[in-house]
Enzyme design. Structure first.
Site, short mmCIF file in Angstrom:
data_model
loop_
_atom_site.label_atom_id
_atom_site.label_comp_id
_atom_site.label_asym_id
_atom_site.label_seq_id
_atom_site.Cartn_x
_atom_site.Cartn_y
_atom_site.Cartn_z
CD GLU A 1 21.65 -4.96 22.39
OE1 GLU A 1 20.59 -4.34 22.60
OE2 GLU A 1 22.24 -4.91 21.30
CD GLU B 1 23.64 0.67 17.24
OE1 GLU B 1 24.51 0.13 17.96
OE2 GLU B 1 22.55 0.16 17.03
#
Length: 256
Positions: free
Chosen positions: A123, A177
């Site tokens: 994150e 990602e």
């Protein structure tokens, strides 16, 4: 608890009321996104229950602090803040203002300090690699005027329309990602967390999903290629990890 998923519509949406998608995309600036993120974070802390156990807050803050220590100066010196919210969603996010939210349901799959570091490193990487801002701008052009959450999660369009807010946003692109996976892997290794926990984490996520995509894995399941890329990056990450451990980086983050 499902309260977070039914949180109020983004507070700054009213600022764009009546604008077309094209107009919104042109008018959303980075300054406006930062301002909206600050408002969203304050609204979230005011309206979403915070995990009442101070040990949980200290535990997550310990992991985050160790990860922040290995960032470059520009990112390390930001005004970081982390809050654990009392919500059963399996999710975490970092916003454009260096605020990190963790939903307590995440601990069902990230059940060790190392696996939690894998999630939070991922994150934080979304934020440091500017994925959050890029997704916010893209979200505005796609009629998501306030895409502020840095989550690897994907939420259905219907749920978004029903009022999903910061941290519960459109998914990142596959290349983002992948980059967050690999950059986050290096962050956790540099901080002294075992990078092999990333493999354990993604397997845990897949098992917990029971055949459907887990929340945290965006709107498509983690495929063999994604896990394969992490496996390929484990050897250099382990070298970094061992160097970090030899230099004295041995994080002691525990629930106590």
């Amino acid at each position: 608890m499902q309260r977070l998923k039914w949180f109020l519509l983004p507070v700054c949406a009213a600022s764009f009321a009546g604008l077309s998608v094209a107009q919104a995309g042109l008018l959303v600036s980075e300054k406006e996104i930062h301002r909206a993120a600050r408002l969203q974070w304050l609204q979230m802390k005011r309206n979403v229950p915070i995990d009442p156990d101070p040990r949980v807050q200290r535990y997550v803050a310990c992991v985050v602090d160790r990860l922040i220590e290995v960032l470059d100066d520009r990112h390390r010196d930001l005004d970081w803040e982390v809050v654990v919210f009392d919500d059963d969603g399996v999710n975490a996010f970092a916003d454009t203002e260096a605020k990190i939210g963790v939903l307590s349901g995440l601990f069902r799959v990230a059940d060790t300090p190392d696996s939690l570091a894998a999630v939070l490193g991922h994150e934080i990487a979304h934020m440091t690699q500017n994925h959050v801002m890029r997704r916010a701008k893209q979200g505005a052009r796609a009629d998501m005027l306030v895409l502020l959450g840095s989550a690897a999660t994907g939420i259905s369009p219907g749920l978004l329309q029903d009022g999903a807010t910061i941290g519960l946003s459109l998914p990142y692109a596959r290349d983002q990602e992948s980059e967050a996976d690999l950059v986050g892997l290096q962050y956790m290794a540099k901080a002294g967390f075992d990078p092999r926990a990333a493999i354990y984490l993604w397997k845990n996520m897949s098992a917990a999903s029971q055949g459907s995509p887990p929340e945290f894995l965006s709107d498509h399941p983690a495929d063999d290629r994604r896990l394969g890329d992490i496996v390929k990056a484990i050897t250099p990450a382990l070298i970094t990890y061992n160097q970090a451990r030899d230099s004295g980086k041995r994080p002691n983050c525990q629930l106590r």
